[in-house]
Structure formats: C-alpha cells, structure tokens
Design an enzyme around this catalytic site. Structure first.
Site, PDB file in Angstrom:
ATOM      1  CB  ALA A   1      -0.873  -0.025   1.245  1.00  0.00           C
TER       2      ALA A   1
ATOM      3  N   GLY B   1       0.457  -5.164   0.549  1.00  0.00           N
ATOM      4  CA  GLY B   1      -0.654  -5.126  -0.401  1.00  0.00           C
ATOM      5  C   GLY B   1      -0.254  -5.669  -1.767  1.00  0.00           C
TER       6      GLY B   1
ATOM      7  CD  GLU C   1      -2.574  -7.869   2.098  1.00  0.00           C
ATOM      8  OE1 GLU C   1      -2.192  -6.687   1.960  1.00  0.00           O
ATOM      9  OE2 GLU C   1      -3.327  -8.243   3.008  1.00  0.00           O
TER      10      GLU C   1
ATOM     11  CD  GLU D   1       1.294  -5.834   5.095  1.00  0.00           C
ATOM     12  OE1 GLU D   1       2.098  -6.761   5.340  1.00  0.00           O
ATOM     13  OE2 GLU D   1       0.628  -5.770   4.051  1.00  0.00           O
TER      14      GLU D   1
END
Ligand code: CAA
Length: 694
Positions: free
Chosen positions: A66, A105, A108, A128
């Site tokens: 992210a 992310g 992911e 994270e």
C-alpha cells in the site's frame, strides 16, 4: 499499447492481455495505481480477444505494498478489495509476474491472481508488522492457505522478505522465469495455462493446510511463548497472530472480517503511527540538503583500520563482509594476533549458527591484512582510526596518516565524542577528515553516526553515506559537539538516573521503569554490561561516587559477576543487590539527604524529558539536520522502542507543552539541569511540534 491512466498501460501479445504498472519508485498501491488496476482488469476481461491476463510492473519492483503516505488521510480511488475481487473472480486466468519485491498489499494483490511467476531474485513478504500493522487486504487469510500456519505466522510477525526459490518450494510462486526475462516468461506461462486449460485457482478456496492445523491450539500457544521476548511491547505481532487463528477457526469471509477489524485497531494505534513515522524517518536521514545526489563519489576498494581491539576488529568485519579488503594496523604483534583471533572466533560462531559455510571463514580471514606498520595504509581509499579516546594519540595518528595516505583518501576517526575539527587541524587536508562513529559491537549494531567537521568535503560526506549502505548500516549525519547526537542525549538521561539514585531510588527502580517503557535495559544494567570501570582509574578513586565505591569493591559489572546488580554465576541473570543497596544507602546518608520514594511517573519524566530537551538544543545548534534524524539515532543505536518513534516523535506525541511545563516545574525545584531549550519554548509558544520543523 493503451494508456489506462498515467500509471497503467494495457497491451496484448496475441491472446495474452498485459497490464503494466509504472508508478515509481516502488509501484505502491496509491489511488492512481488502484484505479489503473481496476480499469485495466475491467478492460482485459471485457476484451474478447484476451484469453489470459498478465499483471507486471515496470521499474525496480513489483508492487511494494500500500502507499504508506496515504495512511491516516482520506483514501480516494478504487478500493483495493474491488480490485482483488475482480482479479480473483476473473473468468480468464490472471498471472502475477513478480520481480523485485511483492510486499504487503503487493503480495496480497498477487495472491488474488490465479497463478504467480517470479524471477529468481524476487522476494515476497508481508512486512506490515514493521509498520505496526497487519496485512489488511486478505493476506492473513490467504497466506496460511498456501504457506501453512507455522510459516505464515513466521512471515507475518517477522515481515521477512522470502526469496523466490523458497516461495516456489512452498507454492507461493508457481514458476520461476529466467532472470531479466520476466515478461517473456510470464507470457509463455500464460499461454501454457490457456493451452492446458488449467483451472482458475483461487487461494481462498484451498483449505487443506488450515485443516491440518485445526484442533491444534498449541501451535499458537507455542509460537507466542517462543517469541514473547521479541514481541514485548509491540501490539501488531499479537494482532497478526489472532488473524491467522481466525483463518484456521473461521470460514474465509468471517476471517476477513476479523482481519479488517483488527487492521482498523492497529492502524489507529499510536504504535503504528510511530512505526510509520519511523519508516520515513530512516529514509529521510539519507537526504542531506546541501549534498546533492550527483555529488562525485570516491571509489572505496580498500580500507585501512588502525586498532585491532573490539571496535577496530568489529568495524573491519563490516567491510570484509561486503567484499572490501581491509588492512588492519596494530602497534604490537600480540595485540594484532589477539584482535584477528577474536574476528576469526566471531566468524566461526556465525558459521556454526548456519549463517554461512565454514569454508567461508577462511575466505573472509584472507581478506584481512594484518600489519604493524602504518605505511601499509598508503594505498587505502579510506582509513578509520579506532584507538583510545585520547586527543594526543589521535592527533599523532592523523599527523602520520596525512603523510602516509594517498591523495584523495578519506581519513576517518571512530571517536565517540572528541572534537573532530581539532583532529582534522593537524592535517593538511581537513576536507578529507570525517567521523565514522560505529556502535559496539560494530559488526552487529546498525547505527553509524557520520560526523561532519567544519571542513569535511561534500564528496567525503556523500561517499560515507553511500558506504554505510554498502556495509548494511543506517547512517545519520551529525555535527561536531561533545558526544555528538547519541551520547550527548544519553548523557542527559544518565545524569538524571544517577541523581535519582542519590535521592533514594534504587538502580533497579530506574531500570524497571525504562524497561517497561520499552528499552531493552535501563542505564544501570547497561553500565554493568559495558563495565563500570570504563574511564575509572583505580589510583585516582577515592569513593567520591557510587561508581567509585562499587569499582573499589571490585564490583565492575557483568564481567566481575557483580556491579549495580548481582549476577547468577550460572545463568548470568541479574538480581537486585543488597550490597549495592547498602552502599547507596550509606552514601546517601553521608550526604545528609533524606532519601525518598520516587514515583515511577517522575522517574520516567526525569529520564525522558531531558532527552527531548537535549534533542531540542542539538537542533538549535544545528548538530542534527532534522528531529527525525535524532530519532533514527536513538532507535538504532540505543534501543529506543520503535513503536514510540524516538525521543523527538515521543515529545510531539505527549505534547511539547506538557514537556515544557514539566521541565519548568523540575527547574524550579531541582535547578538548571532542567532549563528548557530555547527551541522548545519557541515551538510551544508558536503551537508547533518538532515535526513542523521538517
Ligand atoms: N509506500 C510509499 N512509499 C514507499 C513505499 C510504500 N509502501 N515503499 C517505499 N516507498 C518509498 C520510500 O519512502 C522511498 O522514497 P524516497 O526515495 O522519497 O525516500 C522510495 O520508495 C524507495 O524506498 P527505499 O529507499 O526503501 O528503497 P529500497 O530499494 O531500499 O527498498 C523496498 C525498497 C524493499 C520496497 C522498501 O522501500 C520497503 O520495504 N518498503 C515498504 C514495504 C512495505 O512495508 N509494504 C507494506 C505496506 S503496508 C500494506 O501494504 C498494508 C496492506 O495490507 C494493504
């Protein structure tokens, strides 16, 4: 090729649709990237000529997660969940093509593809936790379905970047492509999937590995127990563990709900705010306003070290580990032999622990050239002096180095606090002189304070910053002042800790408060570890301080089995010492003071607020470029808990007005050691924080 948006292209190679992201530096999932992915997949799915879709990135890496800079603000653009859903539900196979790193992310997203291909140098991970977070886009639910519960626990709580080969072995990656030929490899792989009519594999539907863990709660209990020390004080590891527990015990959608709830909680925590702040602080420290990126660098192919003691040997190992040969100079053969023996011992220990094969030990030792003659440093590109902290000795060495070293060589001192301008003044090339302050043990500790003297050239600074990266250090540029940044602030804390002991606190009271705050140990345990006799001279000792009395009683710290604490001879565990307690009580009663119980709050404030204040003075004097640099020093060099950001971030967090008010209150009762820094007063008057100084 069609531009979907400024960071996304869509193209076709026959029946293979290719979505290419190009959002430097790391293709982070910003609003634009999410939009590009959403629209790109929509277009590819709608195109009847496309039979399979490859997602690939331009630049140095696949999606690295992210966009951290978006956190805490309003999130525009397509939602990541919509993007993931479209990929996973695509009626055409989706293949993620990975190079560089697929992190957070990014991984992911890749886990919502039906297949993953990577080059051998690629790495995958869910880091994270290092931002005080957990993977909030299904990572904790999908990863254990592929990697199994134990590996997933390890990955989400360590944040490790797993090499592609290991990913292949565990099924996280389905195929490896030839290095440098990812696009071709991914297209060929996509064609194969179409030709073989392979299924649309959805990670979310694969419960086999979770079934194996069902009914085995001890997996989690054991994991928590084994890592209790490592996770102490942090919130995110436990939240990550709970998500994996949910993956095992709940259906996928329910597990996702747990993940989302816990993600919201950790995201809002001050811990994560501090860790995200720290992420950028560390990168910011590399930026020196008046040293541009294109500053010419001095090639460093050979390094000289003066002094084969603990410090010199440790420093030398850093360079050898990075493939740079070292000439190490000592005055006496036995000292040189001893130093090299310690280095060999360190390498052998690493080899025994599996860090590298035993054959590597000899290879590394062959890169050391021991010498008793300083003139063998003549062809070194960098020489680091690591001898006693005595100005006369250092000046003598630099005078000789100036005569011996080739023009253009960098002359560095590892002093931890002496005046480098004074050292540089004995040379005819003060522009070549710099401080490289390593922390002990120098082959382990991450921090490197790079100390800029009055005349140090930009080239020498830029080269030192770059070199720090090469040897795996985190460098912070600081200015010349007693103790530089780290030790100067340590001094502020140490003074108060000592004073409190004279007022009635016991060393273990002070240490406990700081340990509970998150430090690995308090100042007294640290003194015991370092040795109470550093800088203590027996002949001059007349019991004037508690330290004198302890040393005179041969309580010199861990090495003598006793210092402030008593140490168990077997386990080396520290215990509060009745002997020390008596010494302190006698000392205090002789001074005529009435001992008092000091509340924990006061202990914490008297240790921490003067540190923040000292940091403010350092900034006022321009000895650090920015507040966050001070935090990087303290997190990496002194064990400041990263989830509290560093002293300056912590000051902002609790409120500078509160810090100032307390400092004034202490000043009124305890004197000018608590005099607030002018900068602290100014920031409070202007309603600002340290972070406003950026
Ligand atoms: N968001 C925003 N900026 C990022 C970023 C991210 N995820 N990752 C890196 N950057 C920026 C850095 O701040 C740096 O910017 P500057 O050049 O302006 O300083 C630049 O990208 C390059 O970064 P590095 O200097 O760190 O480059 P590197 O090559 O040494 O390392 C990297 C590259 C391994 C990707 C490293 O940057 C890294 O570890 N990044 C963070 C990865 C991460 O934590 N991802 C998870 C994010 S959270 C998440 O994804 C939540 C979720 O579940 C959806």
């Amino acid at each position: 090729m069609t531009a979907i948006n400024p960071v996304t292209d869509f193209s076709k190679d026959g029946e293979i649709g290719i979505i290419t992201l190009n959002s430097p530096p790391v293709n982070a999932l910003s609003a634009k990237v999410r939009d590009g992915l959403f629209e790109g997949f929509k277009a590819a799915i709608a195109d009847p000529a496309v039979k399979a879709i490859v997602l690939i990135c331009d630049g140095r890496t696949f999606i690295a997660g992210a966009d951290i800079s978006e956190f805490g603000g309003a999130m525009g653009g397509a939602s990541l969940f919509d993007v993931q859903n479209m990929m996973e539900e695509s009626p055409k196979p989706v293949i993620a093509a990975i190079h560089g790193t697929a992190l957070g992310g990014g991984l992911e997203v890749a886990l919502c593809a039906h297949y993953r291909i990577a080059v051998p140098s690629a790495r995958c991970g869910l880091p994270e936790v290092n931002l005080g977070l957990l993977p909030g886009a299904g990572g904790t639910q999908r990863l254990p379905r592929i990697a199994g519960v134990e590996k997933a626990l390890e990955m989400v709580t360590s944040g490790q970047h797993v090499p592609a080969k290991e990913c292949l072995a565990m099924g996280l990656v389905d195929e490896l492509a030839e290095e440098g030929k990812l696009k071709d490899g991914a297209i060929a792989f996509a064609r194969k999937i179409v030709a073989e009519n392979r299924p649309l594999v959805k990670v979310r539907d694969n419960n086999k590995k979770l079934e194996e863990a069902k009914g085995h709660p001890e997996i989690f209990a054991n994991f928590r127990k084994a890592n209790a020390r490592k996770f102490r004080g942090f919130k995110a590891p436990e939240a990550n563990i709970q998500c994996i527990e949910a993956a095992v015990s709940l259906p996928f959608e329910e597990g996702l709900k747990v993940e989302r709830k816990l993600f919201g909680e950790v995201m809002m925590s001050p811990h994560s705010a501090a860790q995200r702040y720290y992420f950028f602080a560390e990168r910011q420290a590399n930026k020196i306003p008046d040293v541009p990126d294109d500053t010419p660098l001095i090639p460093i192919k050979k390094v000289g070290i003066i002094g084969a003691g603990t410090m010199g040997g440790g420093i030398a190992m850093n360079f050898v580990n990075a493939g740079i040969p070292v000439t190490i100079v000592e005055v006496k053969q036995d000292a040189l032999d001893r130093g090299l023996k310690v280095v060999r011992g360190n390498y052998e220990r690493s080899a025994k622990n599996g860090r590298f094969p035993m054959s590597e030990v000899d290879k590394r030792m062959a890169m050391f050239n021991g010498s008793l003659d300083m003139s063998s440093l003549a062809d070194c590109d960098l020489v680091i002096e690591a001898v006693f902290e005595r100005m006369d000795i250092k000046k003598d060495i630099f005078t000789r180095l100036d005569a011996i070293c080739k023009p253009g060589a960098i002359l560095a001192t590892n002093t931890s606090g002496l005046n480098i301008d004074e050292i540089a003044s004995v040379t005819k090339r003060p522009e070549a002189v710099i401080g490289l302050h390593f922390f002990s043990p120098a082959n382990v500790m991450k921090l490197l304070e790079i100390v800029r003297a009055d005349h140090t050239s930009k080239s020498v600074i830029a080269t030192s910053m770059k070199l720090a990266k090469t040897i795996g250090k985190i460098a912070v540029l600081v200015g010349v002042c007693p103790g530089f940044v780290g030790n100067r602030i340590l001094g502020a804390r140490g003074r108060e800790a000592q004073k409190m002991v004279l007022e009635g606190a016991m060393p273990w009271d002070v240490d406990r408060v700081l340990y509970d705050f998150g430090f690995p140990m308090g100042p007294f345990a640290m003194s015991d570890l370092a040795g109470l006799d550093i800088g203590w001279v027996k002949e001059k000792s007349h019991g004037e301080t508690i330290r004198d009395v302890l040393c005179e009683a041969d309580r010199r710290g861990q090495k003598t089995g006793a210092g402030y604490y008593d140490y168990d001879p077997e386990t080396r565990a520290a215990k509060p010492s009745p002997v020390t307690e008596k010494i302190i009580k006698d000392f205090v009663s002789k001074s005529g003071k009435n001992p008092r119980t000091i509340p924990d709050d006061e202990i914490l404030e008297r240790c921490i607020y003067p540190m923040i204040n000292e940091g403010a003075k350092i900034l006022e004097e321009k000895k650090a470029i920015r507040p966050s640099d001070i935090d990087v020093v303290w997190v990496n060099g002194y064990g400041w808990p990263v989830y509290r950001g560093g002293p300056m971030h912590y000051g902002d967090f609790i409120g500078l007005d509160k810090v100032l008010a307390k400092m004034k209150e202490f000043q009124a009762t305890m004197g000018d050691a608590f005099k607030p820094a002018a900068l602290l007063e100014k920031l409070v008057a202007e309603g600002k924080k340290f972070s406003d100084l950026r």
